[in-house]
Motif scaffolding. Structure first.
Motif, mmCIF file in Angstrom:
data_model
loop_
_atom_site.group_PDB
_atom_site.id
_atom_site.type_symbol
_atom_site.label_atom_id
_atom_site.label_comp_id
_atom_site.label_asym_id
_atom_site.label_seq_id
_atom_site.Cartn_x
_atom_site.Cartn_y
_atom_site.Cartn_z
ATOM 1 N N SER A 99 -8.219 -58.127 34.096
ATOM 2 C CA SER A 99 -9.520 -58.737 34.369
ATOM 3 C C SER A 99 -10.615 -57.714 34.658
ATOM 4 C CB SER A 99 -9.410 -59.719 35.551
ATOM 5 O OG SER A 99 -9.066 -59.028 36.740
ATOM 6 N N ARG A 100 -10.236 -56.555 35.190
ATOM 7 C CA ARG A 100 -11.246 -55.558 35.569
ATOM 8 C C ARG A 100 -11.063 -54.217 34.865
ATOM 9 N NH1 ARG A 100 -11.795 -55.626 42.003
ATOM 10 N NH2 ARG A 100 -13.863 -54.859 41.431
ATOM 11 N N GLY A 101 -9.845 -53.937 34.431
ATOM 12 C CA GLY A 101 -9.566 -52.625 33.850
ATOM 13 C C GLY A 101 -9.610 -52.552 32.342
ATOM 14 N N ASN A 102 -9.822 -53.709 31.665
ATOM 15 C CA ASN A 102 -9.896 -53.747 30.201
ATOM 16 C C ASN A 102 -8.626 -53.229 29.529
ATOM 17 O OD1 ASN A 102 -12.484 -54.718 30.499
ATOM 18 N ND2 ASN A 102 -13.498 -52.818 29.903
ATOM 19 N N LEU A 103 -7.488 -53.410 30.169
ATOM 20 C CA LEU A 103 -6.271 -52.848 29.604
ATOM 21 C C LEU A 103 -5.952 -53.436 28.233
ATOM 22 C CD1 LEU A 103 -3.122 -51.562 31.027
ATOM 23 C CD2 LEU A 103 -2.820 -53.511 29.510
ATOM 24 N N GLN A 104 -6.131 -54.737 28.063
ATOM 25 C CA GLN A 104 -5.796 -55.340 26.777
ATOM 26 C C GLN A 104 -6.654 -54.763 25.664
ATOM 27 O OE1 GLN A 104 -6.352 -59.608 26.448
ATOM 28 N NE2 GLN A 104 -4.930 -59.742 24.727
ATOM 29 N N GLN A 105 -7.963 -54.654 25.885
ATOM 30 C CA GLN A 105 -8.859 -54.136 24.854
ATOM 31 C C GLN A 105 -8.562 -52.678 24.547
ATOM 32 O OE1 GLN A 105 -9.634 -55.872 27.545
ATOM 33 N NE2 GLN A 105 -11.396 -57.230 27.224
ATOM 34 N N VAL A 106 -8.299 -51.879 25.590
ATOM 35 C CA VAL A 106 -8.031 -50.458 25.380
ATOM 36 C C VAL A 106 -6.717 -50.266 24.625
ATOM 37 C CG1 VAL A 106 -7.486 -48.280 26.543
ATOM 38 C CG2 VAL A 106 -9.391 -49.688 27.353
ATOM 39 N N ALA A 107 -5.674 -50.975 25.048
ATOM 40 C CA ALA A 107 -4.382 -50.849 24.371
ATOM 41 C C ALA A 107 -4.484 -51.313 22.925
ATOM 42 C CB ALA A 107 -3.317 -51.645 25.118
ATOM 43 N N ASP A 108 -5.159 -52.440 22.681
ATOM 44 C CA ASP A 108 -5.333 -52.929 21.314
ATOM 45 C C ASP A 108 -6.019 -51.879 20.445
ATOM 46 O OD1 ASP A 108 -4.188 -55.351 21.942
ATOM 47 O OD2 ASP A 108 -6.069 -56.482 21.976
ATOM 48 N N ARG A 109 -7.085 -51.306 20.975
ATOM 49 C CA ARG A 109 -7.870 -50.348 20.193
ATOM 50 C C ARG A 109 -7.067 -49.089 19.880
ATOM 51 N NH1 ARG A 109 -11.758 -49.921 23.462
ATOM 52 N NH2 ARG A 109 -11.398 -47.869 24.360
ATOM 53 N N LEU A 110 -6.347 -48.571 20.870
ATOM 54 C CA LEU A 110 -5.579 -47.349 20.662
ATOM 55 C C LEU A 110 -4.401 -47.573 19.715
ATOM 56 C CD1 LEU A 110 -5.533 -45.835 24.280
ATOM 57 C CD2 LEU A 110 -6.952 -45.148 22.339
ATOM 58 N N ILE A 111 -3.787 -48.738 19.815
ATOM 59 C CA ILE A 111 -2.692 -49.062 18.891
ATOM 60 C C ILE A 111 -3.237 -49.203 17.471
ATOM 61 C CG2 ILE A 111 -0.999 -50.821 18.247
ATOM 62 C CD1 ILE A 111 -0.688 -51.420 21.268
ATOM 63 N N SER A 112 -4.359 -49.927 17.332
ATOM 64 C CA SER A 112 -4.954 -50.131 16.018
ATOM 65 C C SER A 112 -5.346 -48.815 15.367
ATOM 66 C CB SER A 112 -6.183 -51.040 16.139
ATOM 67 O OG SER A 112 -6.804 -51.229 14.886
ATOM 68 N N ALA A 113 -5.810 -47.858 16.171
ATOM 69 C CA ALA A 113 -6.234 -46.554 15.656
ATOM 70 C C ALA A 113 -5.052 -45.623 15.398
ATOM 71 C CB ALA A 113 -7.210 -45.901 16.634
ATOM 72 N N GLY A 114 -3.860 -46.030 15.815
ATOM 73 C CA GLY A 114 -2.678 -45.209 15.603
ATOM 74 C C GLY A 114 -2.485 -44.114 16.629
ATOM 75 N N HIS A 115 -3.227 -44.182 17.737
ATOM 76 C CA HIS A 115 -3.113 -43.145 18.765
ATOM 77 C C HIS A 115 -1.887 -43.334 19.654
ATOM 78 C CE1 HIS A 115 -6.869 -41.521 17.537
ATOM 79 N NE2 HIS A 115 -7.608 -42.510 18.001
ATOM 80 N N ILE A 116 -1.510 -44.586 19.885
ATOM 81 C CA ILE A 116 -0.337 -44.878 20.698
ATOM 82 C C ILE A 116 0.488 -45.952 19.989
ATOM 83 C CG2 ILE A 116 -1.524 -44.290 22.848
ATOM 84 C CD1 ILE A 116 -1.740 -47.278 23.452
ATOM 85 N N PRO A 117 1.775 -46.044 20.271
ATOM 86 C CA PRO A 117 2.609 -47.063 19.617
ATOM 87 C C PRO A 117 2.474 -48.421 20.311
ATOM 88 C CG PRO A 117 3.935 -45.772 21.116
ATOM 89 C CD PRO A 117 2.570 -45.142 21.133
ATOM 90 N N PRO A 118 2.838 -49.489 19.636
ATOM 91 C CA PRO A 118 2.924 -50.787 20.318
ATOM 92 C C PRO A 118 3.894 -50.679 21.496
ATOM 93 C CG PRO A 118 3.093 -51.063 17.941
ATOM 94 C CD PRO A 118 3.198 -49.592 18.210
ATOM 95 N N ALA A 119 3.496 -51.216 22.622
ATOM 96 C CA ALA A 119 4.314 -51.121 23.828
ATOM 97 C C ALA A 119 4.088 -52.350 24.690
ATOM 98 C CB ALA A 119 3.975 -49.846 24.610
ATOM 99 N N VAL A 120 4.978 -52.542 25.631
ATOM 100 C CA VAL A 120 4.856 -53.615 26.620
ATOM 101 C C VAL A 120 4.328 -53.001 27.909
ATOM 102 C CG1 VAL A 120 6.148 -55.293 28.011
ATOM 103 C CG2 VAL A 120 6.696 -54.980 25.573
ATOM 104 N N TYR A 121 3.349 -53.673 28.521
ATOM 105 C CA TYR A 121 2.795 -53.218 29.794
ATOM 106 C C TYR A 121 3.112 -54.259 30.857
ATOM 107 C CZ TYR A 121 0.141 -49.857 27.035
ATOM 108 O OH TYR A 121 -0.216 -48.836 26.184
ATOM 109 N N ILE A 122 3.755 -53.822 31.924
ATOM 110 C CA ILE A 122 4.102 -54.700 33.033
ATOM 111 C C ILE A 122 3.180 -54.362 34.208
ATOM 112 C CG2 ILE A 122 5.895 -55.414 34.657
ATOM 113 C CD1 ILE A 122 6.472 -56.260 31.797
ATOM 114 N N MET A 123 2.475 -55.379 34.696
ATOM 115 C CA MET A 123 1.525 -55.194 35.791
ATOM 116 C C MET A 123 1.981 -56.024 36.988
ATOM 117 S SD MET A 123 -1.699 -55.489 33.181
ATOM 118 C CE MET A 123 -0.704 -56.418 31.994
ATOM 119 N N PRO A 124 2.795 -55.448 37.865
ATOM 120 C CA PRO A 124 3.327 -56.214 38.993
ATOM 121 C C PRO A 124 2.300 -56.391 40.103
ATOM 122 C CG PRO A 124 4.120 -53.958 39.069
ATOM 123 C CD PRO A 124 3.330 -54.079 37.809
#
Length: 326
Positions: A85-110
């Motif tokens: 909600s505040r850190g934009n994690l979904q948008q950042v991860a989507d963008r980096l994966i789409s650009a090929g900078h990082i692999p698809p991964a699961v993020y757990i936020m406890p």
């Protein structure tokens, strides 16, 4: 003539829609990644443990290869939903994966009521290792080995992430601490640690001894012994955990000063496996959002790699350089 106007209007609408879809695709804002919110009963806590999860585009629960997993810890008095909600994690991860900078991964936020420690109010550290991690690995198609795990956090979550990596270097391939509240020897008077129930004794007073016994400095020597080779030609018990640190230059808790102390302490143990980035700004989401892409890029230089030791040696020179971002 009316038909022509209608045709032109329809054409323009279709063109705008096509352009919008193209922009979304080009910008990497995937519409297929998912954020879910769950909870499960934690025997260690004695109540339900909340967590949010990011699942990448085309997540496959039956995939042959397990997904890397990154555990993202929130800050003091935060919740499991903060990173989304505040850190934009979904948008950042989507963008980096789409650009090929990082692999698809699961993020757990406890979610935690503590500073990720076994403090006065709850055994958050024990619940993380004994309950959350086994639950995640039984529920999602994520790796159950060191090379496929990373841990990160901001502020109090950075404090917790670093402690987890130092205490259990056998579990994590890399760690990122954004504005870590790992103050040494004691937290500043304006820190929420002084009023957080994790560190308040039965009389409601801040316990400085508990702080020092749980802070990263208390783990350094044992960590050093585990990751340092005993002799020429010998391997260490466990490879070191590469560390990314970021901080704002105007942090009201003097996070830059404490981040530099942390870097010095860690570089004495693993000189080629520490990176510090400094950003304009304070102890705010502006700084954490700005540093999140660099943190994720750093983590995935090690997480998901076949041989994290070789990767560490390959990128040693670039990781030892401090970068100042503007």
């Amino acid at each position: 003539m009316p038909k022509l106007k209608l045709s032109l209007c329809s054409y323009r609408s279709q063109a705008l829609l096509t352009a919008l879809i193209g922009w979304l695709t080009f910008s990497g804002h995937s519409l297929a990644s998912e954020i879910e919110h769950h909870q499960f009963f934690s025997p260690t806590l004695g109540y339900d443990y909340p967590y949010s999860v990011y699942l990448p585009d085309h997540y496959d629960a039956q995939a042959t290869d397990a997904y890397p997993v990154i555990y993202m810890l929130h800050g003091s008095f935060g919740t499991d939903r903060d990173w989304v909600s505040r850190g934009n994690l979904q948008q950042v991860a989507d963008r980096l994966i789409s650009a090929g900078h990082i692999p698809p991964a699961v993020y757990i936020m406890p979610g935690s009521r503590s500073w990720w420690v076994d403090g006065y109010n709850e055994p958050a550290r024990s619940a993380f290792f004994n309950d959350l991690m086994p639950h995640v690995e039984a529920t999602y198609r994520v790796g159950q080995e060191r090379r496929l795990r990373g841990v990160a956090g901001l502020s109090a979550g950075g404090y917790g992430a670093l402690n987890f990596a130092l205490e259990r270097p056998d579990l994590f391939a890399a760690v990122a601490a954004l504005s870590p509240a790992s103050y040494s020897p004691q937290p500043p008077r304006n820190s929420s640690a002084h009023r957080h129930p994790a560190f308040l004794d039965e009389q409601g007073r801040f316990d400085p001894d508990l702080w020092e016994s749980l802070n990263y400095t208390a783990h350094l020597e044992e960590y050093r012994l585990r990751v340092t080779p005993r002799g020429v030609g010998q391997e260490a018990e466990t490879p070191p955990v590469p560390l990314y640190i970021s901080a704002g230059r105007s942090d009201v808790y003097d996070a830059e000063f404490h981040a530099r102390l942390m870097r010095q302490a860690m570089e004495r143990i693993q000189p080629n496996d520490v990176r510090l980035d400094l950003y304009p700004g304070g102890h705010t989401w502006h700084v954490w959002r700005a540093s999140l892409p660099a943190a994720l890029n750093f983590l995935f230089q090690y997480v998901g790699q076949e041989n994290s030791v070789e990767t560490t040696e390959k990128s040693a020179e670039e990781q030892s350089t401090e970068e100042v971002s503007g």
